[in-house]
Every structure is written in structure tokens, then in C-alpha cells.
Design a protein around this motif. Structure first.
Motif, short mmCIF file in Angstrom:
data_model
loop_
_atom_site.label_atom_id
_atom_site.label_comp_id
_atom_site.label_asym_id
_atom_site.label_seq_id
_atom_site.Cartn_x
_atom_site.Cartn_y
_atom_site.Cartn_z
N ALA A 21 71.51 24.85 55.23
CA ALA A 21 70.97 23.54 54.87
C ALA A 21 70.19 22.99 56.07
CB ALA A 21 72.09 22.60 54.49
N PRO A 22 69.14 22.19 55.83
CA PRO A 22 68.32 21.68 56.93
C PRO A 22 69.11 20.95 58.00
CG PRO A 22 67.25 21.27 54.83
CD PRO A 22 68.63 21.79 54.52
N ASN A 23 70.19 20.26 57.60
CA ASN A 23 70.97 19.50 58.58
C ASN A 23 72.15 20.29 59.13
OD1 ASN A 23 72.44 19.55 56.25
ND2 ASN A 23 73.04 17.38 56.31
N GLU A 24 72.27 21.56 58.77
CA GLU A 24 73.37 22.38 59.24
C GLU A 24 73.04 22.97 60.61
OE1 GLU A 24 76.09 26.16 57.63
OE2 GLU A 24 74.52 25.28 56.38
N THR A 25 73.93 22.78 61.55
CA THR A 25 73.71 23.25 62.91
C THR A 25 73.89 24.77 63.01
OG1 THR A 25 74.45 21.15 63.85
CG2 THR A 25 74.45 23.06 65.32
N LEU A 26 73.01 25.40 63.77
CA LEU A 26 73.11 26.84 64.02
C LEU A 26 73.30 27.04 65.52
CD1 LEU A 26 72.84 29.84 63.21
CD2 LEU A 26 70.36 29.60 63.52
N ASN A 27 74.42 27.63 65.89
CA ASN A 27 74.71 27.93 67.29
C ASN A 27 74.46 29.40 67.57
OD1 ASN A 27 75.81 25.30 68.28
ND2 ASN A 27 77.30 25.66 66.65
N ILE A 58 52.90 20.07 69.84
CA ILE A 58 53.61 21.11 69.11
C ILE A 58 54.37 22.00 70.06
CG2 ILE A 58 53.32 23.20 67.69
CD1 ILE A 58 50.91 21.75 66.40
N LEU A 59 53.69 22.46 71.13
CA LEU A 59 54.33 23.38 72.07
C LEU A 59 55.46 22.70 72.83
CD1 LEU A 59 51.20 25.22 73.46
CD2 LEU A 59 52.87 26.07 71.79
N LYS A 60 55.30 21.42 73.11
CA LYS A 60 56.31 20.69 73.87
C LYS A 60 57.55 20.43 73.02
CE LYS A 60 57.15 16.47 76.50
NZ LYS A 60 56.58 15.21 76.99
N LEU A 61 57.33 19.91 71.81
CA LEU A 61 58.46 19.52 70.97
C LEU A 61 59.06 20.70 70.23
CD1 LEU A 61 57.15 16.18 69.46
CD2 LEU A 61 58.61 16.52 71.45
N GLY A 62 58.20 21.65 69.83
CA GLY A 62 58.70 22.85 69.18
C GLY A 62 59.47 22.57 67.91
N SER A 63 59.13 21.55 67.16
CA SER A 63 59.86 21.25 65.93
C SER A 63 58.91 21.21 64.77
CB SER A 63 60.56 19.89 66.05
OG SER A 63 59.60 18.87 66.10
N HIS A 96 64.61 28.68 70.08
CA HIS A 96 64.61 27.33 70.66
C HIS A 96 63.74 26.36 69.85
CE1 HIS A 96 67.01 27.25 74.30
NE2 HIS A 96 66.57 28.46 74.63
N ARG A 97 62.83 26.87 69.07
CA ARG A 97 61.91 26.00 68.33
C ARG A 97 62.38 25.71 66.91
NH1 ARG A 97 57.16 25.70 71.26
NH2 ARG A 97 57.04 27.18 72.97
N LEU A 98 63.51 26.25 66.52
CA LEU A 98 64.03 26.00 65.18
C LEU A 98 64.81 24.70 65.14
CD1 LEU A 98 65.30 29.58 64.26
CD2 LEU A 98 63.11 28.52 63.66
N PRO A 99 64.74 23.97 64.04
CA PRO A 99 65.46 22.69 63.95
C PRO A 99 66.97 22.88 63.93
CG PRO A 99 64.54 23.30 61.82
CD PRO A 99 63.98 24.27 62.82
N ASN A 100 67.69 21.94 64.53
CA ASN A 100 69.15 21.94 64.54
C ASN A 100 69.74 23.27 65.01
OD1 ASN A 100 69.32 19.28 63.57
ND2 ASN A 100 69.08 19.98 61.46
N THR A 101 69.10 23.85 66.00
CA THR A 101 69.54 25.14 66.53
C THR A 101 69.80 25.02 68.03
OG1 THR A 101 68.28 26.33 64.84
CG2 THR A 101 68.92 27.58 66.81
N HIS A 102 70.96 25.49 68.46
CA HIS A 102 71.34 25.41 69.87
C HIS A 102 71.52 26.83 70.42
CE1 HIS A 102 71.84 21.12 69.37
NE2 HIS A 102 72.68 21.33 68.36
#
Length: 289
Positions: free
Chosen positions: A65-71, A24-29, A93-99
Motif C-alpha cells: 500500500a502507498p502508506n506502507e513502510t518498506l525497510n 526532482i533529484l534532490k527530493l527523489g519522490s 532511496h528514491r521510493l516513497p516510504n522506504t528506509h
């Protein structure tokens, strides 16, 4: 033999939980947490901790949306406070599709408060736009209050979907004019200086305006609470709660002196001595008139 088998079973369970935690800590997803909880109950609980939310058992989805990228762009500068952006960074950093990107005026290294070196930042001018801009605070705001910094922050904030700050980073944003007439949080020692730049000071740990386009956190440690609120609004409660659990954000402060409303008078006086005007929310800080 029975005791031996029970000991082995307990050992295997501990190893499994340790492995799950590391994963969990490594992947953070969120997917990592789901995998860990799908095979065995976490920490011996029979009901997965994500099965119920604080809001009556219903998780609310985020705006995206879950597949929407967040910058996300975090602004760095000399004199900045590490924890102001380190806490939110840990969440984002641990949020999905987030840069998450980090940038300063000239790029490269910046020297934060206490001489801490933070390196490899991009140049603000090289970033065309971002979905969310975060301006953290600092003990010296001379750098981000310079016209060159202000111009880049204003440019990026005006086109961003979300304009955010932590601590007295709201003063930096307010100085650009983007917070004119907007409600904003700030560190308690500087909060009333917001009005001098046209913003509306609100003494709360998390503040939002314009249906969440403007979001801000109070002083230093409020950055973690702020980031979890941002995570919930944009990625949904489930993602935010996963992140909170993954980093074990379970605060239990040893003293109730984190804000003047709780602190003893003699403690407030100590801060006032170091930061004259703090108790009135008008403490002076380099870079702010």
C-alpha cells in the motif's frame, strides 16, 4: 522587441526546467515529479511522460500500500563491489516510504573492492529484522562466507519478506541454505557454482521465485535493472518509472560484449585468463570452495 521577448521566454523555460530537475533529484519522490510536470511540460513534451506506461497505457500498482513502510537492509563486507549495491541504493532511496540501512558484521567502515572505504555501517546483530535484505557480490567473498556473517545473514533472511541479491551475492545467500531449491541469478562467471549450494542457477538478468519473495540480479550492472524490477513489484510501475527518469537511466552501451552470448571469442578468452573457469560459470573466487 519580439526576438528579445522570445529569448527571455526561452531562458525562463530553461531555468524552470533546470529548477524542476534539481528539485526532482534532490527530493527523489514521486510527489516532486508530479509537481514539476503539473506546471509545465517536461522537456517540451505536451503529454506528461508518466501518462502512459509500457504496458498498454496502464500502470500496475505494487504489492505494498502507498502508506506502507518498506525497510531495506543492504549487507556490506570487506571485498564487496561498490556498484553491486550503489546502483540499487540509488533506486531504493528514491521510493516513497522506504528506509534503507547498511550493516556489516562489526559495523563502522568496510574496505570494498579496489580499496574503496565505505563507512558508518550498523552492526548486523543490532538489527532485529528487515522487510527486504539485499546481499551484493564482491571480488572476495571470504568475509561474508565466515560463520559469523552467515549466521546473521541467515537470521535476517529467514524472517524477511523479500530475500534478494546482486551478482555473486547469491552465492553468499545460497551458502546460508536459504536458497535451497530456489531459482537465482548470478554473475555469468560464477553462476554454475550456485548448484553446489543447492540453488537453481538461471542465466537471466533478473530472476524471481516464490512469487517474488526471492529476487536476484545478474552481474554487477544488473543491480540497477534488478532494483527497478523490485521497485515496480513493491511500489508499482509509476514509482519505478519515475525513479528511472529521475536518474536518467537510459543505457546505450558502446559495445555488445556484456555477456558471453554477445562477446567476441577473443574477449571471452581474456576474461578466462583472469578468471579461469569463467566461461563455464565455475570461476573460483576467494571464500567459495
Amino acid at each position: 522587441m519580439k526576438d528579445h521577448n522570445e529569448n527571455n521566454a526561452a531562458k525562463e523555460k530553461r531555468v524552470s526546467l533546470d529548477h524542476s530537475r534539481r528539485k526532482i533529484l534532490k527530493l527523489g519522490s514521486f510527489a516532486a515529479l508530479g509537481a514539476a510536470m503539473g506546471g509545465a511540460a517536461l522537456l517540451g513534451k505536451t503529454t506528461p511522460s508518466l501518462a502512459k506506461a509500457n504496458s498498454g497505457g496502464t500502470f500496475y500498482p505494487g504489492k505494498l500500500a502507498p502508506n506502507e513502510t518498506l525497510n531495506i537492509l543492504i549487507v556490506n563486507y570487506d571485498g564487496g563491489t561498490l556498484l553491486d549495491f550503489a546502483g540499487p541504493s540509488e533506486i531504493f532511496h528514491r521510493l516513497p516510504n522506504t528506509h534503507v540501512r547498511y550493516a556489516s558484521l562489526n559495523g563502522g567502515d568496510v574496505t570494498l573492492e579496489f580499496g574503496v572505504k565505505y563507512g558508518n555501517t550498523e552492526r548486523l546483530v543490532d538489527i532485529e529484522k528487515t522487510d527486504l535484505i539485499l546481499v551484493p557480490g564482491g571480488s572476495d567473498l571470504s568475509a561474508p562466507m565466515r560463520p559469523e556473517y552467515q549466521a546473521q545473514i541467515r537470521r535476517l533472511a529467514e524472517s524477511a519478506k523479500y530475500v534478494t541479491s546482486v551478482c555473486n551475492g547469491s552465492l553468499v545467500l545460497a551458502a546460508t541454505g536459504v536458497l535451497n531449491g530456489k531459482r537465482s541469478a548470478c554473475h555469468w562467471a560464477f553462476i554454475n557454482k550456485l548448484s553446489e549450494y543447492g540453488a537453481i542457477p538461471v542465466s537471466e538478468r533478473f530472476v524471481e521465485d516464490d512469487n517474488g519473495r526471492f529476487m536476484s540480479g545478474g552481474g554487477v550492472t544488473a543491480g540497477i535493472d534488478f532494483a527497478l524490477r523490485v521497485a515496480a513489484k513493491l511500489r508499482g510501475e509509476k514509482a519505478a518509472e519515475f525513479t528511472q527518469l529521475a536518474i536518467e537511466y537510459d543505457p546505450a552501451p558502446p559495445f555488445h560484449s556484456g555477456h558471453p552470448r554477445d562477446a567476441r571469442p577473443e574477449v571471452i578468452a581474456m576474461v578466462d585468463k583472469v578468471l579461469p573457469g569463467a566461461s563455464s560459470g565455475l570461476a573460483r573466487i576467494p571464500g567459495v570452495r
